[in-house]
Design a protein around this motif. Structure first.
Motif, PDB file in Angstrom:
ATOM      1  N   LYS A  61       0.858  -1.242   0.353  1.00  0.00           N
ATOM      2  CA  LYS A  61      -0.039   0.066   0.006  1.00  0.00           C
ATOM      3  C   LYS A  61       0.260   1.499   0.237  1.00  0.00           C
ATOM      4  O   LYS A  61       0.152   2.326   0.061  1.00  0.00           O
ATOM      5  CB  LYS A  61      -0.731   0.370   1.342  1.00  0.00           C
ATOM      6  CG  LYS A  61      -1.550  -1.306   1.231  1.00  0.00           C
ATOM      7  CD  LYS A  61      -3.156  -1.391   2.002  1.00  0.00           C
ATOM      8  CE  LYS A  61      -2.570  -0.771   3.842  1.00  0.00           C
ATOM      9  NZ  LYS A  61      -3.538  -1.102   4.679  1.00  0.00           N
ATOM     10  N   GLY A  62       1.949   0.994   0.123  1.00  0.00           N
ATOM     11  CA  GLY A  62       2.799   1.939   0.162  1.00  0.00           C
ATOM     12  C   GLY A  62       3.077   2.947  -1.682  1.00  0.00           C
ATOM     13  O   GLY A  62       2.672   2.620  -2.628  1.00  0.00           O
ATOM     14  N   ARG A  63       3.782   4.280  -1.387  1.00  0.00           N
ATOM     15  CA  ARG A  63       3.616   4.496  -3.046  1.00  0.00           C
ATOM     16  C   ARG A  63       5.510   4.985  -3.037  1.00  0.00           C
ATOM     17  O   ARG A  63       5.616   5.320  -3.748  1.00  0.00           O
ATOM     18  CB  ARG A  63       3.786   6.140  -2.035  1.00  0.00           C
ATOM     19  CG  ARG A  63       2.606   6.268  -1.941  1.00  0.00           C
ATOM     20  CD  ARG A  63       1.328   7.151  -1.448  1.00  0.00           C
ATOM     21  NE  ARG A  63       2.001   8.258  -2.667  1.00  0.00           N
ATOM     22  CZ  ARG A  63       0.913   8.482  -3.651  1.00  0.00           C
ATOM     23  NH1 ARG A  63      -0.268   8.168  -3.303  1.00  0.00           N
ATOM     24  NH2 ARG A  63       1.107   9.831  -4.055  1.00  0.00           N
ATOM     25  N   ASP A  64       6.150   4.220  -2.815  1.00  0.00           N
ATOM     26  CA  ASP A  64       7.505   4.520  -2.814  1.00  0.00           C
ATOM     27  C   ASP A  64       7.750   3.372  -4.211  1.00  0.00           C
ATOM     28  O   ASP A  64       7.418   3.000  -4.597  1.00  0.00           O
ATOM     29  CB  ASP A  64       8.379   3.543  -1.964  1.00  0.00           C
ATOM     30  CG  ASP A  64       8.798   3.858  -0.261  1.00  0.00           C
ATOM     31  OD1 ASP A  64       9.380   4.507  -0.456  1.00  0.00           O
ATOM     32  OD2 ASP A  64       7.817   3.241   0.370  1.00  0.00           O
ATOM     33  N   THR A  65       9.075   4.379  -5.121  1.00  0.00           N
ATOM     34  CA  THR A  65       9.874   3.468  -5.880  1.00  0.00           C
ATOM     35  C   THR A  65      10.447   2.182  -6.324  1.00  0.00           C
ATOM     36  O   THR A  65       9.870   1.541  -6.993  1.00  0.00           O
ATOM     37  CB  THR A  65      10.120   4.576  -6.753  1.00  0.00           C
ATOM     38  OG1 THR A  65      11.185   4.832  -6.214  1.00  0.00           O
ATOM     39  CG2 THR A  65       9.063   5.655  -7.568  1.00  0.00           C
ATOM     40  N   THR A  66      10.949   2.052  -5.149  1.00  0.00           N
ATOM     41  CA  THR A  66      11.848   0.741  -5.255  1.00  0.00           C
ATOM     42  C   THR A  66      10.977   0.496  -3.824  1.00  0.00           C
ATOM     43  O   THR A  66      11.094   0.807  -2.901  1.00  0.00           O
ATOM     44  CB  THR A  66      13.522   1.460  -4.723  1.00  0.00           C
ATOM     45  OG1 THR A  66      14.114   1.461  -5.713  1.00  0.00           O
ATOM     46  CG2 THR A  66      14.135   0.088  -4.159  1.00  0.00           C
ATOM     47  N   VAL A  67      11.091  -0.780  -4.013  1.00  0.00           N
ATOM     48  CA  VAL A  67      10.344  -1.755  -2.579  1.00  0.00           C
ATOM     49  C   VAL A  67      10.702  -2.625  -2.589  1.00  0.00           C
ATOM     50  O   VAL A  67      10.980  -3.601  -2.641  1.00  0.00           O
ATOM     51  CB  VAL A  67       8.673  -2.005  -3.124  1.00  0.00           C
ATOM     52  CG1 VAL A  67       8.160  -3.562  -1.861  1.00  0.00           C
ATOM     53  CG2 VAL A  67       7.851  -0.819  -3.629  1.00  0.00           C
ATOM     54  N   TYR A  68      11.757  -2.966  -0.634  1.00  0.00           N
ATOM     55  CA  TYR A  68      12.095  -3.699   0.154  1.00  0.00           C
ATOM     56  C   TYR A  68      11.064  -4.636   0.034  1.00  0.00           C
ATOM     57  O   TYR A  68      10.906  -4.463   1.501  1.00  0.00           O
ATOM     58  CB  TYR A  68      13.332  -3.305   1.048  1.00  0.00           C
ATOM     59  CG  TYR A  68      14.639  -2.976   0.464  1.00  0.00           C
ATOM     60  CD1 TYR A  68      15.537  -3.021  -0.788  1.00  0.00           C
ATOM     61  CD2 TYR A  68      14.316  -1.458  -0.312  1.00  0.00           C
ATOM     62  CE1 TYR A  68      16.617  -2.419  -0.903  1.00  0.00           C
ATOM     63  CE2 TYR A  68      15.016  -0.276  -0.739  1.00  0.00           C
ATOM     64  CZ  TYR A  68      16.553  -0.945  -1.405  1.00  0.00           C
ATOM     65  OH  TYR A  68      17.169  -0.474  -1.989  1.00  0.00           O
ATOM     66  N   VAL A  69      11.190  -5.629  -0.082  1.00  0.00           N
ATOM     67  CA  VAL A  69       9.934  -7.311   0.389  1.00  0.00           C
ATOM     68  C   VAL A  69      10.814  -6.736   1.965  1.00  0.00           C
ATOM     69  O   VAL A  69      11.753  -7.670   2.265  1.00  0.00           O
ATOM     70  CB  VAL A  69      10.239  -8.389  -0.572  1.00  0.00           C
ATOM     71  CG1 VAL A  69       9.429  -9.330   0.519  1.00  0.00           C
ATOM     72  CG2 VAL A  69       9.602  -7.770  -1.661  1.00  0.00           C
ATOM     73  N   PRO A  70       9.877  -7.258   3.192  1.00  0.00           N
ATOM     74  CA  PRO A  70      10.165  -7.544   4.534  1.00  0.00           C
ATOM     75  C   PRO A  70      10.497  -8.754   4.790  1.00  0.00           C
ATOM     76  O   PRO A  70      10.265 -10.173   3.925  1.00  0.00           O
ATOM     77  CB  PRO A  70       8.060  -6.848   5.401  1.00  0.00           C
ATOM     78  CG  PRO A  70       7.838  -6.242   4.247  1.00  0.00           C
ATOM     79  CD  PRO A  70       8.072  -6.747   3.181  1.00  0.00           C
ATOM     80  N   LYS A  71      11.685  -9.401   5.520  1.00  0.00           N
ATOM     81  CA  LYS A  71      12.312 -10.239   5.322  1.00  0.00           C
ATOM     82  C   LYS A  71      11.384 -11.491   6.446  1.00  0.00           C
ATOM     83  O   LYS A  71      11.893 -12.356   5.763  1.00  0.00           O
ATOM     84  CB  LYS A  71      12.992 -10.187   7.064  1.00  0.00           C
ATOM     85  CG  LYS A  71      14.857  -8.966   5.952  1.00  0.00           C
ATOM     86  CD  LYS A  71      16.060  -8.558   7.568  1.00  0.00           C
ATOM     87  CE  LYS A  71      16.529  -7.827   7.519  1.00  0.00           C
ATOM     88  NZ  LYS A  71      17.617  -7.732   7.985  1.00  0.00           N
ATOM     89  N   LYS A  72      10.549 -11.057   6.593  1.00  0.00           N
ATOM     90  CA  LYS A  72      10.203 -12.903   6.703  1.00  0.00           C
ATOM     91  C   LYS A  72       9.322 -12.796   5.873  1.00  0.00           C
ATOM     92  O   LYS A  72       8.515 -14.351   5.934  1.00  0.00           O
ATOM     93  CB  LYS A  72       8.975 -12.182   8.104  1.00  0.00           C
ATOM     94  CG  LYS A  72       7.731 -11.537   7.919  1.00  0.00           C
ATOM     95  CD  LYS A  72       6.650 -11.439   9.365  1.00  0.00           C
ATOM     96  CE  LYS A  72       5.998 -10.186   9.453  1.00  0.00           C
ATOM     97  NZ  LYS A  72       4.811 -10.176  10.632  1.00  0.00           N
ATOM     98  N   VAL A  73       8.676 -12.211   4.991  1.00  0.00           N
ATOM     99  CA  VAL A  73       8.046 -12.802   3.803  1.00  0.00           C
ATOM    100  C   VAL A  73       8.160 -13.832   2.785  1.00  0.00           C
ATOM    101  O   VAL A  73       9.630 -13.734   2.887  1.00  0.00           O
ATOM    102  CB  VAL A  73       7.714 -11.635   2.827  1.00  0.00           C
ATOM    103  CG1 VAL A  73       6.926 -12.568   1.326  1.00  0.00           C
ATOM    104  CG2 VAL A  73       7.135 -10.505   3.377  1.00  0.00           C
ATOM    105  N   THR A  74       7.401 -15.053   3.073  1.00  0.00           N
ATOM    106  CA  THR A  74       7.572 -16.367   1.758  1.00  0.00           C
ATOM    107  C   THR A  74       7.760 -16.522   0.726  1.00  0.00           C
ATOM    108  O   THR A  74       7.654 -17.731  -0.334  1.00  0.00           O
ATOM    109  CB  THR A  74       7.184 -17.213   3.128  1.00  0.00           C
ATOM    110  OG1 THR A  74       6.532 -17.672   2.943  1.00  0.00           O
ATOM    111  CG2 THR A  74       8.459 -17.435   4.398  1.00  0.00           C
ATOM    112  N   ILE A  75       5.750 -16.361   0.820  1.00  0.00           N
ATOM    113  CA  ILE A  75       5.466 -16.426  -0.562  1.00  0.00           C
ATOM    114  C   ILE A  75       4.746 -14.864  -0.886  1.00  0.00           C
ATOM    115  O   ILE A  75       4.724 -13.736  -0.586  1.00  0.00           O
ATOM    116  CB  ILE A  75       4.127 -16.600  -0.113  1.00  0.00           C
ATOM    117  CG1 ILE A  75       5.030 -18.637   0.161  1.00  0.00           C
ATOM    118  CG2 ILE A  75       2.947 -16.758  -2.225  1.00  0.00           C
ATOM    119  CD1 ILE A  75       3.709 -19.420   0.263  1.00  0.00           C
ATOM    120  N   ILE A  76       4.619 -14.385  -2.245  1.00  0.00           N
ATOM    121  CA  ILE A  76       4.202 -13.416  -3.299  1.00  0.00           C
ATOM    122  C   ILE A  76       2.636 -13.842  -3.612  1.00  0.00           C
ATOM    123  O   ILE A  76       3.438 -14.438  -4.422  1.00  0.00           O
ATOM    124  CB  ILE A  76       5.672 -12.804  -3.851  1.00  0.00           C
ATOM    125  CG1 ILE A  76       6.493 -12.304  -3.115  1.00  0.00           C
ATOM    126  CG2 ILE A  76       4.540 -11.037  -4.501  1.00  0.00           C
ATOM    127  CD1 ILE A  76       6.785 -11.301  -2.462  1.00  0.00           C
TER     128      ILE A  76
END
Length: 204
Positions: free
Chosen positions: A46-61
């Motif tokens: 839901k953010g508005r950044d142009t570069t997104v760093y996926v949080p470390k705990k995420v295992t599935i997109i």
């Protein structure tokens, strides 16, 4: 004077470190993450950044970045194991995706309507790529496979499985061949493998 200079240099270095670190930190509220058993599934950004760093705990997109008009770069954390169907759907300004080292699965139709991505690099541990996973990358010029990957290889610009029995994807904007001969070993050509290529004049 030397001590004072060293203090100033240390202070500058500390400020630069903080600034560079902050570029990788995004608000937790920007991400919708659902837990299912041992898996942490990113379902929405839901953010508005142009570069997104996926949080470390995420295992599935799973469909997290659909229809985002601002994102130019996405960096997956090393725990991301799988990318589901439609996860990168209609990202018209996306230019780069940095896959995680632990990525094993890219489901069918993972990328749709992402015209500005020019290159994809398949990581070492990736074992499965679904049909038309990259068909939506209309600007794709090259596919690379990380050294040590035992499941895939690139031959004359096209992505194959390791035994060259399946031709998975021939990049739309790859300009290396005017004539392409499908190897005799190939038994399966994946859906949309040659979709809208701009340079091929003959396919054998």
């Amino acid at each position: 004077m030397k001590k004072r200079t060293l203090k100033y240099l240390f202070l500058i270095a500390a400020i630069m470190f903080c600034v560079s670190s902050n570029t990788k930190v995004q608000a937790a509220s920007d991400f919708v993450i659902k837990k299912s058993g041992q898996e942490y599934i990113l379902t929405e950004y839901k953010g508005r950044d142009t570069t997104v760093y996926v949080p470390k705990k995420v295992t599935i997109i799973n469909g997290a970045f659909k229809n985002n008009k601002k994102i130019k770069k996405i960096v997956l954390s090393d725990k991301v194991d799988s990318i589901y169907d439609g996860s990168f759907d209609t990202l018209k300004n996306l230019k780069e995706v940095v896959f995680s080292k632990g990525l094993t699965t890219i489901e069918k139709g993972a990328f749709r309507k992402c015209p500005k991505v020019k290159s994809i690099k398949i990581p070492k541990k990736c074992k499965y790529i679904g049909d038309y996973a990259f068909a939506g990358l209309s600007g794709l010029k090259s596919i690379k496979v990380e050294k040590g990957n035992k499941s895939f290889k690139v031959y004359k610009g096209a992505l194959f499985n390791s035994k060259k029995t399946e031709l998975i994807c021939y990049p739309r904007k790859y300009s290396g061949n005017k004539v392409f001969t499908v190897p005799k070993t190939v038994k399966v050509i994946a859906s949309y493998a040659f979709k809208d290529n701009c340079y091929l004049e003959k396919l054998i």
